[in-house]
Structures are given as C-alpha cells and as structure tokens.
Design a protein around this motif. Structure first.
Motif, PDB file in Angstrom:
ATOM      1  N   PHE A 292       0.818  -1.209   0.000  1.00  0.00           N
ATOM      2  CA  PHE A 292       0.000   0.000   0.000  1.00  0.00           C
ATOM      3  C   PHE A 292       0.853   1.260   0.000  1.00  0.00           C
ATOM      4  CE2 PHE A 292      -2.426   3.279   2.384  1.00  0.00           C
ATOM      5  CZ  PHE A 292      -3.463   3.463   1.490  1.00  0.00           C
ATOM      6  N   LYS A 293       2.016   1.201   0.648  1.00  0.00           N
ATOM      7  CA  LYS A 293       2.863   2.393   0.705  1.00  0.00           C
ATOM      8  C   LYS A 293       3.436   2.755  -0.659  1.00  0.00           C
ATOM      9  CE  LYS A 293       7.060  -0.140   2.053  1.00  0.00           C
ATOM     10  NZ  LYS A 293       8.095  -0.289   3.097  1.00  0.00           N
ATOM     11  N   HIS A 294       3.380   1.804  -1.608  1.00  0.00           N
ATOM     12  CA  HIS A 294       3.887   2.084  -2.952  1.00  0.00           C
ATOM     13  C   HIS A 294       2.802   2.596  -3.890  1.00  0.00           C
ATOM     14  CE1 HIS A 294       7.631   0.305  -1.790  1.00  0.00           C
ATOM     15  NE2 HIS A 294       7.075  -0.859  -1.538  1.00  0.00           N
ATOM     16  N   ILE A 295       1.563   2.584  -3.424  1.00  0.00           N
ATOM     17  CA  ILE A 295       0.473   3.113  -4.242  1.00  0.00           C
ATOM     18  C   ILE A 295       0.728   4.599  -4.502  1.00  0.00           C
ATOM     19  CG2 ILE A 295      -1.974   3.784  -4.112  1.00  0.00           C
ATOM     20  CD1 ILE A 295      -1.883   0.951  -4.782  1.00  0.00           C
ATOM     21  N   ALA A 296       0.326   5.070  -5.663  1.00  0.00           N
ATOM     22  CA  ALA A 296       0.459   6.499  -5.974  1.00  0.00           C
ATOM     23  C   ALA A 296      -0.106   7.331  -4.822  1.00  0.00           C
ATOM     24  CB  ALA A 296      -0.271   6.819  -7.271  1.00  0.00           C
ATOM     25  N   LEU A 297       0.543   8.438  -4.539  1.00  0.00           N
ATOM     26  CA  LEU A 297       0.174   9.264  -3.391  1.00  0.00           C
ATOM     27  C   LEU A 297      -1.301   9.638  -3.410  1.00  0.00           C
ATOM     28  CD1 LEU A 297       0.994  10.852  -0.880  1.00  0.00           C
ATOM     29  CD2 LEU A 297       1.605  12.774  -2.393  1.00  0.00           C
ATOM     30  N   LYS A 298      -1.854   9.927  -4.591  1.00  0.00           N
ATOM     31  CA  LYS A 298      -3.270  10.315  -4.641  1.00  0.00           C
ATOM     32  C   LYS A 298      -4.165   9.167  -4.187  1.00  0.00           C
ATOM     33  CE  LYS A 298      -3.925   9.265  -9.574  1.00  0.00           C
ATOM     34  NZ  LYS A 298      -4.339   9.827 -10.877  1.00  0.00           N
ATOM     35  N   TYR A 299      -3.763   7.904  -4.459  1.00  0.00           N
ATOM     36  CA  TYR A 299      -4.530   6.754  -3.984  1.00  0.00           C
ATOM     37  C   TYR A 299      -4.500   6.684  -2.470  1.00  0.00           C
ATOM     38  CZ  TYR A 299      -5.154   4.427  -8.535  1.00  0.00           C
ATOM     39  OH  TYR A 299      -5.525   4.094  -9.797  1.00  0.00           O
ATOM     40  N   ARG A 300      -3.308   6.863  -1.906  1.00  0.00           N
ATOM     41  CA  ARG A 300      -3.171   6.743  -0.455  1.00  0.00           C
ATOM     42  C   ARG A 300      -3.962   7.836   0.260  1.00  0.00           C
ATOM     43  NH1 ARG A 300       2.320   6.222  -1.726  1.00  0.00           N
ATOM     44  NH2 ARG A 300       2.932   7.971  -0.404  1.00  0.00           N
ATOM     45  N   LEU A 301      -3.812   9.048  -0.225  1.00  0.00           N
ATOM     46  CA  LEU A 301      -4.542  10.153   0.393  1.00  0.00           C
ATOM     47  C   LEU A 301      -6.046   9.961   0.248  1.00  0.00           C
ATOM     48  CD1 LEU A 301      -2.386  13.213  -0.710  1.00  0.00           C
ATOM     49  CD2 LEU A 301      -2.543  12.193   1.568  1.00  0.00           C
ATOM     50  N   PHE A 302      -6.474   9.580  -0.946  1.00  0.00           N
ATOM     51  CA  PHE A 302      -7.904   9.362  -1.157  1.00  0.00           C
ATOM     52  C   PHE A 302      -8.425   8.289  -0.220  1.00  0.00           C
ATOM     53  CE2 PHE A 302     -10.701   6.189  -3.066  1.00  0.00           C
ATOM     54  CZ  PHE A 302     -11.902   6.879  -2.984  1.00  0.00           C
ATOM     55  N   THR A 303      -7.708   7.168  -0.103  1.00  0.00           N
ATOM     56  CA  THR A 303      -8.168   6.041   0.698  1.00  0.00           C
ATOM     57  C   THR A 303      -8.352   6.444   2.152  1.00  0.00           C
ATOM     58  OG1 THR A 303      -7.018   4.513  -0.774  1.00  0.00           O
ATOM     59  CG2 THR A 303      -7.627   3.682   1.383  1.00  0.00           C
ATOM     60  N   LEU A 304      -7.381   7.150   2.679  1.00  0.00           N
ATOM     61  CA  LEU A 304      -7.442   7.556   4.081  1.00  0.00           C
ATOM     62  C   LEU A 304      -8.523   8.615   4.316  1.00  0.00           C
ATOM     63  CD1 LEU A 304      -3.596   7.727   4.683  1.00  0.00           C
ATOM     64  CD2 LEU A 304      -5.152   5.942   5.484  1.00  0.00           C
ATOM     65  N   VAL A 305      -8.566   9.618   3.461  1.00  0.00           N
ATOM     66  CA  VAL A 305      -9.544  10.695   3.636  1.00  0.00           C
ATOM     67  C   VAL A 305     -10.955  10.189   3.391  1.00  0.00           C
ATOM     68  CG1 VAL A 305     -10.327  12.922   2.736  1.00  0.00           C
ATOM     69  CG2 VAL A 305      -7.881  12.505   3.117  1.00  0.00           C
ATOM     70  N   TYR A 306     -11.116   9.361   2.376  1.00  0.00           N
ATOM     71  CA  TYR A 306     -12.464   8.897   2.058  1.00  0.00           C
ATOM     72  C   TYR A 306     -13.034   8.047   3.197  1.00  0.00           C
ATOM     73  CZ  TYR A 306     -16.536   7.252  -0.373  1.00  0.00           C
ATOM     74  OH  TYR A 306     -17.837   6.999  -0.715  1.00  0.00           O
ATOM     75  N   ASN A 307     -12.187   7.249   3.828  1.00  0.00           N
ATOM     76  CA  ASN A 307     -12.678   6.431   4.930  1.00  0.00           C
ATOM     77  C   ASN A 307     -13.218   7.318   6.052  1.00  0.00           C
ATOM     78  OD1 ASN A 307     -12.930   3.732   6.223  1.00  0.00           O
ATOM     79  ND2 ASN A 307     -11.551   4.650   7.720  1.00  0.00           N
ATOM     80  N   LEU A 308     -12.536   8.418   6.338  1.00  0.00           N
ATOM     81  CA  LEU A 308     -13.041   9.349   7.346  1.00  0.00           C
ATOM     82  C   LEU A 308     -14.360   9.965   6.907  1.00  0.00           C
ATOM     83  CD1 LEU A 308      -9.706  11.148   8.289  1.00  0.00           C
ATOM     84  CD2 LEU A 308     -10.934   9.438   9.642  1.00  0.00           C
ATOM     85  N   ARG A 309     -14.446  10.353   5.642  1.00  0.00           N
ATOM     86  CA  ARG A 309     -15.669  10.968   5.124  1.00  0.00           C
ATOM     87  C   ARG A 309     -16.826   9.976   5.148  1.00  0.00           C
ATOM     88  NH1 ARG A 309     -14.571  12.803  -0.560  1.00  0.00           N
ATOM     89  NH2 ARG A 309     -16.673  13.667  -0.390  1.00  0.00           N
ATOM     90  N   TYR A 310     -16.526   8.726   4.795  1.00  0.00           N
ATOM     91  CA  TYR A 310     -17.581   7.706   4.790  1.00  0.00           C
ATOM     92  C   TYR A 310     -18.145   7.544   6.199  1.00  0.00           C
ATOM     93  CZ  TYR A 310     -19.977   3.241   4.406  1.00  0.00           C
ATOM     94  OH  TYR A 310     -20.925   2.249   4.452  1.00  0.00           O
ATOM     95  N   ASN A 311     -17.253   7.447   7.168  1.00  0.00           N
ATOM     96  CA  ASN A 311     -17.707   7.289   8.560  1.00  0.00           C
ATOM     97  C   ASN A 311     -18.556   8.469   9.005  1.00  0.00           C
ATOM     98  OD1 ASN A 311     -16.661   4.773   9.783  1.00  0.00           O
ATOM     99  ND2 ASN A 311     -14.687   5.569   9.116  1.00  0.00           N
ATOM    100  N   PHE A 312     -18.173   9.662   8.576  1.00  0.00           N
ATOM    101  CA  PHE A 312     -18.930  10.854   8.958  1.00  0.00           C
ATOM    102  C   PHE A 312     -20.312  10.881   8.297  1.00  0.00           C
ATOM    103  CE2 PHE A 312     -20.189  15.232   8.021  1.00  0.00           C
ATOM    104  CZ  PHE A 312     -20.305  15.740   9.312  1.00  0.00           C
ATOM    105  N   PHE A 313     -20.340  10.706   6.968  1.00  0.00           N
ATOM    106  CA  PHE A 313     -21.599  10.849   6.244  1.00  0.00           C
ATOM    107  C   PHE A 313     -22.550   9.685   6.482  1.00  0.00           C
ATOM    108  CE2 PHE A 313     -19.026  13.768   3.576  1.00  0.00           C
ATOM    109  CZ  PHE A 313     -19.818  14.891   3.760  1.00  0.00           C
ATOM    110  N   SER A 314     -22.007   8.514   6.769  1.00  0.00           N
ATOM    111  CA  SER A 314     -22.880   7.369   7.005  1.00  0.00           C
ATOM    112  C   SER A 314     -23.661   7.507   8.310  1.00  0.00           C
ATOM    113  CB  SER A 314     -22.057   6.063   7.024  1.00  0.00           C
ATOM    114  OG  SER A 314     -21.151   6.072   8.123  1.00  0.00           O
ATOM    115  N   LYS A 315     -23.206   8.417   9.161  1.00  0.00           N
ATOM    116  CA  LYS A 315     -23.909   8.638  10.430  1.00  0.00           C
ATOM    117  C   LYS A 315     -24.923   9.777  10.341  1.00  0.00           C
ATOM    118  CE  LYS A 315     -19.928   7.020  13.080  1.00  0.00           C
ATOM    119  NZ  LYS A 315     -18.841   7.424  14.014  1.00  0.00           N
ATOM    120  N   GLN A 316     -24.952  10.444   9.173  1.00  0.00           N
ATOM    121  CA  GLN A 316     -25.897  11.567   9.031  1.00  0.00           C
ATOM    122  C   GLN A 316     -27.328  11.091   8.833  1.00  0.00           C
ATOM    123  OE1 GLN A 316     -24.575  14.767   9.511  1.00  0.00           O
ATOM    124  NE2 GLN A 316     -22.905  13.375  10.099  1.00  0.00           N
TER     125      GLN A 316
END
Length: 316
Positions: A292-316
């Motif tokens: 995973f650390k070799h994934i393109a930076l945009k993939y890594r950032l997206f994966t981490l940020v999106y997981n936070l966003r998913y957790n937030f919006f799924s509780k709305q």
C-alpha cells in the motif's frame, strides 16, 4: 514474422463528425499490412454514409443493432484475421508512424503485447501526454504490479496484442464500466513478454465529452467485473502478484473519488453507496498491505480521507 497483419477493431456509434478522421489516420499509416474492421453499432446519424465513402480494400464494414461497444468489439474479434489485434475508438486517432514502429518492436522482441503512451486532447489547442509507468520489457507480473501500484492505463486502445491471446477471451457484454480493464487482466497471465514504447502514438479526444460525463452510470458494474476477474484467476489457478484488495482499490474504489458522497445523487450514479460500503469493508485490509505504501500518493490520500468521510456521512 516480418510483416504481420494487424487487425484494428473500431466500434462506431453516431460519430459522423469524427469517424473519417479516425479512418484516415489508419489508411495513411506508413505500415500498410492492416485490416480495418468497422462495426456500426446501430448509428442513427450519417456515420454509415461517411464510412462507405472511403474506398480502401483493407476496410471491412459490419452493421448491427445498437448493442454497446463491448458487443461491437467482440464482433470484431470474431471476424478478425490478423496476427495481432488492436482497438481504436472512432472519436480518436493514431499517429502515422505508429504501426511501423510497433511492428519493428514486435520483430525484435517477439512481444505478446506492445503498449505505448497516449495524448489526451483537451481542446483544439491543448493536449497532454499521459506516460505509462512501464519499463521497456516486462513479465506479466511486473506489468500487473505497475498497473495497480503506479496507475497504469486500463485502455485496450493503447496496446497491440497477439491475436492468440483472445482465443478464449471476450469482453464482458453485460457491463459498460470496467470492460477494458477486466479484459486486459484476464489476457496478461498468458503473456511471456510485454513491451512498452514510451511514445504517445494514440490521441484520445476529450473535446466532446459532455454527454458521456452527464450520463447515468451504474458504478457498481466495476465491482461486478472485478469479482469475475478474481474468479477467473481462481478457476485457472493463477496467482496474482498483489492482494485482491488492491485490485479492487484500483478498478473499483477510486471511482468514488470522482463522485463525492454529498453529490452522488446529483451526478446520477446508481449503486454508489453499495460500492462505498464495500470499500469501507476492505479498508483495513488495504492499508495493512505492505504494498500500500507504494500506491500512488493520490490513492493513499484518497483512501485515508475517504474512509473518514464515509464514517462521517454514514452517520448523518
């Protein structure tokens, strides 16, 4: 094989304005041993008239009711006689020395697949070169790793294939998203050598993309297609060189980036939240993969940020 026949498969649907540009880029090639297969997928404009106006004995023309590009491409595969096969979308075109250079590479390396870079035409005055992350010669496992970890293109159009690779492979006809990538992923395990030419031979014209961008899409088709690839590998005792979770990240989950959660309905994507739910279930496995650390930076950032966003919006 010094002078192989190359079959070029072109689906056409309502493209009267650009199809002649595509055809002319082929008949003007410096390499002449070509079979140009045009499949009219039920066009209702003057595409057929434009195609039939071109007189070249290398052109083979077929017409079918509107069934989609995958069925049109499969029709082309069924009738192709070439030693090698490639694909072009009728919106696009290819540079005049492309096949001469590719055949020279085939003759010197006996490659199963030759890939090359593309140009994206963003406007009449602006193009950008998309460089594939591949070395000049690769095993299929090396190609697979670069495809997933370093964001290789999934297109069939910037690759030339030995025709034997398609003997038991056809594009999935019941999906319209992921058909290129999942055909490619089923083909490459049969390859002994894949060669890349770092020249942008293919011009991908994006100057008329408004309608396709706004069309409703079932993004979960990416998951359907990817699961079939995983099953194909299992049935044929093929061991992929990277975990399946990374394959799903590359093919399926990064799609979520293009349609933020809050705007899913506005964009008209169906089954979007189902795909998001699967991503959330795979998240912990993805980030624990050592690759995973070799994934393109945009993939890594997206994966981490999106997981936070998913957790937030799924509780709305």
């Amino acid at each position: 094989m010094s002078n192989p026949l190359i079959s070029i498969i072109i689906p056409v649907y309502n493209n009267e304005e650009r199809v002649l540009r595509c055809i002319n880029s082929l008949i003007s090639q410096s390499y002449k041993n070509l079979e140009i297969i045009l499949i009219n997928d039920g066009s209702t404009d003057k595409s057929e008239e434009k195609i039939l106006s071109v007189k070249d004995e290398r052109i083979k023309y077929f017409s079918q009711k509107n069934s989609g590009p995958s069925i049109a491409r499969n029709k082309g595969l069924d009738v192709a006689k070439g030693d090698y096969i490639t694909f072009i979308d009728s919106d696009d075109y290819i540079l005049s020395d492309a096949y001469e250079t590719i055949v020279s590479e085939i003759n010197s390396t006996n490659a199963d697949i030759v890939s090359f870079n593309i140009k994206k035409k963003l406007s009449e005055n602006k193009t950008i070169v998309v460089k594939e992350p591949y070395s000049s010669e690769m095993t299929w496992q090396e190609f697979y790793k670069n495809f997933l970890l370093h964001n290789g293109l999934c297109s069939l159009c910037n690759k030339v294939f030995k025709s034997t690779l398609f003997h038991n492979i056809r594009l999935y006809e019941d999906i319209r998203l992921g058909e290129d990538s999942t055909a490619l992923l089923r083909i490459i395990p049969s390859c002994k050598k894949i060669v890349h030419i770092a020249k942008p031979f293919y011009v991908y014209d994006l100057t008329n993309e408004g309608l396709s961008r706004n069309a409703k899409k079932n993004v979960y088709e990416y998951m359907t297609a990817t699961r079939r690839v995983e099953e194909f590998y299992k049935q044929n005792n093929i061991t992929p060189p990277l975990p399946n979770e990374l394959l799903r990240l590359k093919i399926c989950y990064y799609t979520l980036y293009f349609c933020p959660l809050k705007k899913a309905k506005k964009f008209g994507y169906t089954d979007y939240f189902l795909l998001a739910k699967d991503f959330h279930a795979d998240f912990s496995k993805i980030v624990r993969c050592k690759e995973f650390k070799h994934i393109a930076l945009k993939y890594r950032l997206f994966t981490l940020v999106y997981n936070l966003r998913y957790n937030f919006f799924s509780k709305q």
